[in-house]
Write an enzyme that holds these catalytic residues in place. Structure first.
Site, mmCIF file in Angstrom:
data_model
loop_
_atom_site.group_PDB
_atom_site.id
_atom_site.type_symbol
_atom_site.label_atom_id
_atom_site.label_comp_id
_atom_site.label_asym_id
_atom_site.label_seq_id
_atom_site.Cartn_x
_atom_site.Cartn_y
_atom_site.Cartn_z
ATOM 1 N N SER A 9 0.846 -1.197 0.000
ATOM 2 C CA SER A 9 0.000 0.000 0.000
ATOM 3 C C SER A 9 0.875 1.238 0.000
ATOM 4 C CB SER A 9 -0.891 0.016 1.247
ATOM 5 O OG SER A 9 -1.404 1.322 1.419
ATOM 6 N N HIS A 34 -1.224 -1.235 -4.272
ATOM 7 C CA HIS A 34 -2.495 -0.934 -3.593
ATOM 8 C C HIS A 34 -2.587 0.570 -3.313
ATOM 9 C CE1 HIS A 34 -5.902 -2.218 -0.987
ATOM 10 N NE2 HIS A 34 -5.495 -1.276 -0.143
ATOM 11 N N ASP A 36 -4.806 3.481 -1.585
ATOM 12 C CA ASP A 36 -5.845 3.706 -0.575
ATOM 13 C C ASP A 36 -6.443 5.097 -0.715
ATOM 14 O OD1 ASP A 36 -6.033 1.310 1.026
ATOM 15 O OD2 ASP A 36 -3.969 1.714 1.661
ATOM 16 N N MET A 38 -9.156 7.798 0.396
ATOM 17 C CA MET A 38 -9.981 8.142 1.562
ATOM 18 C C MET A 38 -10.531 9.552 1.410
ATOM 19 S SD MET A 38 -7.628 6.627 4.621
ATOM 20 C CE MET A 38 -6.655 5.126 4.390
ATOM 21 N N HIS A 67 -8.468 0.925 -3.741
ATOM 22 C CA HIS A 67 -9.370 0.643 -2.623
ATOM 23 C C HIS A 67 -10.075 1.937 -2.241
ATOM 24 C CE1 HIS A 67 -9.546 -0.602 1.941
ATOM 25 N NE2 HIS A 67 -10.744 -0.534 1.399
ATOM 26 N N MET A 69 -12.254 4.046 -0.114
ATOM 27 C CA MET A 69 -12.895 4.208 1.197
ATOM 28 C C MET A 69 -13.614 5.545 1.169
ATOM 29 S SD MET A 69 -9.703 2.686 3.352
ATOM 30 C CE MET A 69 -8.599 2.920 1.965
ATOM 31 N N MET A 138 -11.212 -6.377 5.604
ATOM 32 C CA MET A 138 -10.435 -5.415 6.398
ATOM 33 C C MET A 138 -10.034 -6.067 7.711
ATOM 34 S SD MET A 138 -10.198 -2.889 4.395
ATOM 35 C CE MET A 138 -9.173 -1.959 5.549
ATOM 36 N N ASP A 176 -6.499 -6.880 4.249
ATOM 37 C CA ASP A 176 -5.946 -5.524 4.218
ATOM 38 C C ASP A 176 -5.842 -4.960 5.629
ATOM 39 O OD1 ASP A 176 -5.083 -3.034 3.571
ATOM 40 O OD2 ASP A 176 -6.930 -2.396 2.569
HETATM 41 C C1 DX5 Z 1 -6.368 1.030 5.822
HETATM 42 C C2 DX5 Z 1 -5.885 0.757 4.422
HETATM 43 C C3 DX5 Z 1 -4.772 -0.244 4.356
HETATM 44 C C4 DX5 Z 1 -3.554 0.191 5.086
HETATM 45 C C5 DX5 Z 1 -2.568 -0.926 5.203
HETATM 46 O O1 DX5 Z 1 -7.413 1.935 5.773
HETATM 47 O O2 DX5 Z 1 -6.927 0.272 3.626
HETATM 48 O O3 DX5 Z 1 -4.486 -0.566 3.014
HETATM 49 O O4 DX5 Z 1 -2.935 1.272 4.498
HETATM 50 O O5 DX5 Z 1 -1.496 -0.431 5.931
HETATM 51 P P1 DX5 Z 1 -0.754 -1.306 7.023
HETATM 52 O O6 DX5 Z 1 -0.176 -2.476 6.294
HETATM 53 O O7 DX5 Z 1 0.263 -0.376 7.561
HETATM 54 O O8 DX5 Z 1 -1.781 -1.742 8.041
HETATM 55 ZN ZN ZN Z 2 -6.461 -0.579 1.606
#
Ligand code: DX5
Ligand code: ZN
Length: 219
Positions: A9, A34, A36, A38, A67, A69, A138, A176
């Protein structure tokens, strides 16, 4: 599958040198990248949009695993697809018409994933499972990298693994959150075949060694 695929990620990468960071993990055995996304509404944090996704796309040839969110993800699916997303996952909790959203992702030509939060029962996926390329379990509450794994989620991964296998589906299970070299074996043996790791890879001095160690979880 004989060993896990790993999706670092970029949330834990150095964004000042993002292209180099992505190139480094791509050269070190990463299978997917990956991303992320948000929005400060579905989760408390704000991170990446289509512009940075496009920069990530330009930095490597690996599949880009986006991903989302975010609330109302349908509004942004075309933008992320155009930015180069190969896999797009939305949260079941953020979709009022999940079936429609999954079809929308596929119509755009991307592989469709649905993510579920730690408290969400996997049965919410029952009537869309056959349409999914990916389920994202998750293993932390979404919103931040570097959190502690919630290991009570493992039985959920096991139940979903059996359901997918009993239906004979090719759907991948991704875990994840909180994946590290020293716990990767538990994810793999529960049945998660794609492992996301942010801090576990980008936080390691030797990223190639971290990726190798996570992949070795299968043995
Ligand atoms: C959390 C994300 C993950 C996260 C993983 O909201 O979806 O992808 O960044 O990071 P680590 O491996 O540090 O938990
Ligand atoms: Zn993620």
């Amino acid at each position: 599958m004989t060993r896990p695929m790993i999706a670092p990620s970029i949330l834990s990468a150095d964004f000042g040198r993002l292209a180099d960071e992505i190139a480094e993990v791509a050269d070190s055995g990463a299978d997917w990248i990956h991303v992320d996304v948000m929005d400060g509404r579905f989760v408390p944090n704000i991170t990446i949009g289509p512009l940075v996704t496009a920069a990530a796309r330009a930095a490597c040839v690996l599949p880009l695993d986006v991903h989302l969110m975010i609330v109302e993800p349908d509004r942004y699916l075309p933008d992320f697809r155009q930015a180069g997303a190969d896999w797009i996952s939305v949260h079941a909790e953020a979709c009022v018409h999940l079936h429609r959203t999954v079809q929308h992702i596929k119509e755009l030509g991307a592989r469709a994933g649905v993510a579920i939060n730690p408290h969400t029962h996997e049965s919410v996926l029952d009537y869309v499972l056959q349409d999914l390329d990916l389920v994202v379990i998750m293993t932390v509450n979404p919103g931040f990298g570097g959190q502690k794994l919630i290991d009570s989620v493992f039985p959920k991964v096991e139940r979903l693994r059996s359901r997918i296998d009993s239906l004979g589906l090719p759907t991948l299970i991704q875990a994840d959150g909180g994946v590290k070299p020293d716990n990767a074996h538990s994810f793999w043996s529960a049945g998660a075949h794609v492992l996301v790791s942010g801090s576990g890879v980008f936080g390691a001095r030797d990223r190639a060694a971290a990726i190798r160690a996570i992949k070795a979880a299968a043995s």
